[in-house]
Design an enzyme around this catalytic site. Structure first.
Site, PDB file in Angstrom:
ATOM      1  N   CYS A  69       0.854  -1.185   0.000  1.00 61.77           N
ATOM      2  CA  CYS A  69       0.000   0.000   0.000  1.00 61.77           C
ATOM      3  C   CYS A  69       0.895   1.241   0.000  1.00 61.77           C
ATOM      4  CB  CYS A  69      -0.903  -0.021   1.230  1.00 61.77           C
ATOM      5  SG  CYS A  69      -1.874   1.489   1.464  1.00 61.77           S
ATOM      6  N   CYS A 111      -7.125  -1.257   1.796  1.00 61.96           N
ATOM      7  CA  CYS A 111      -6.034  -1.741   2.640  1.00 61.96           C
ATOM      8  C   CYS A 111      -6.582  -2.015   4.040  1.00 61.96           C
ATOM      9  CB  CYS A 111      -4.926  -0.688   2.701  1.00 61.96           C
ATOM     10  SG  CYS A 111      -3.601  -1.094   3.857  1.00 61.96           S
ATOM     11  N   CYS A 141      -4.813   0.642   6.723  1.00 56.37           N
ATOM     12  CA  CYS A 141      -5.100   2.079   6.788  1.00 56.37           C
ATOM     13  C   CYS A 141      -6.427   2.479   6.145  1.00 56.37           C
ATOM     14  CB  CYS A 141      -3.964   2.877   6.149  1.00 56.37           C
ATOM     15  SG  CYS A 141      -3.876   2.761   4.346  1.00 56.37           S
ATOM     16  N   CYS A 186      -8.464  -5.920  -9.415  1.00 55.05           N
ATOM     17  CA  CYS A 186      -8.076  -4.866 -10.345  1.00 55.05           C
ATOM     18  C   CYS A 186      -7.659  -3.649  -9.517  1.00 55.05           C
ATOM     19  CB  CYS A 186      -9.277  -4.549 -11.235  1.00 55.05           C
ATOM     20  SG  CYS A 186      -8.929  -3.377 -12.533  1.00 55.05           S
ATOM     21  N   CYS A 192       0.650   3.219   3.522  1.00 58.72           N
ATOM     22  CA  CYS A 192       1.138   2.729   4.817  1.00 58.72           C
ATOM     23  C   CYS A 192       2.188   1.628   4.729  1.00 58.72           C
ATOM     24  CB  CYS A 192      -0.031   2.257   5.678  1.00 58.72           C
ATOM     25  SG  CYS A 192      -0.796   0.720   5.111  1.00 58.72           S
TER      26      CYS A 192
END
Length: 163
Positions: free
Chosen positions: A78, A126, A129, A150, A81
């Site tokens: 991510c 995510c 976060c 995707c 984070c």
């Protein structure tokens, strides 16, 4: 005229209730993540493009991400984070213009509902976060999971495996 007033009153009552529930749901969603920051903090840390995708659930233009071409072993994390979300070994060429995977790293992402286009889609965020990563569809490789995660490339960074 007498029929219009009750209809308008009903619409007003239901719309107020819906907004209050939405605000409460958004607040409880924010509280469930390990990393919680204010909107101002996210804006200061992320580029404008990252902020729009990760925090406002925008979609990057198709075929715009350099992550589309990555094939070397490694981990996609991510961009907000650093949470490890996908492995290259689960990446495939979907032809859609966005990095696509047949599965995430276990426990790394969460699912939500997105109705922005007028129909329901499964949103991927995510798990650490709450950043918006993309959507999942049921048109992935049948020989594996049948899923196509995707992802917006701007929402991820790539860390190659050490050799």
């Amino acid at each position: 005229m007498k029929k219009i007033i009750p209809i308008l009153l009903a619409v007003f009552i239901f719309s107020c209730k819906g907004n209050a529930q939405k605000e409460n749901q958004q607040q409880s969603e924010k509280e469930k993540f390990e990393i919680n920051k204010t909107d101002k903090e996210w804006k200061a840390e992320l580029s404008d493009a990252e902020y729009k995708v990760l925090r406002k659930a925008a979609t990057e233009p198709a075929f715009s991400s350099p992550l589309n071409d990555i094939e070397e072993p490694g981990t996609f994390v991510c961009a907000a984070c650093g949470n490890e979300v996908y492995k290259t070994k689960h990446k495939f060429k979907s032809g859609t213009g966005w990095p696509s995977f047949d599965r995430p790293i276990e426990g790394a992402v969460g699912l939500g509902t997105d109705n922005k286009l007028g129909y329901q889609r499964d949103e991927i965020y995510c798990a650490r976060c709450g950043g918006h990563l993309g959507h999942v569809f049921d048109d992935g490789p049948r020989e594996t999971t049948g899923k196509r995660y995707c992802m917006n490339g701007i929402a991820m960074d790539f860390i190659p495996d050490k050799k």
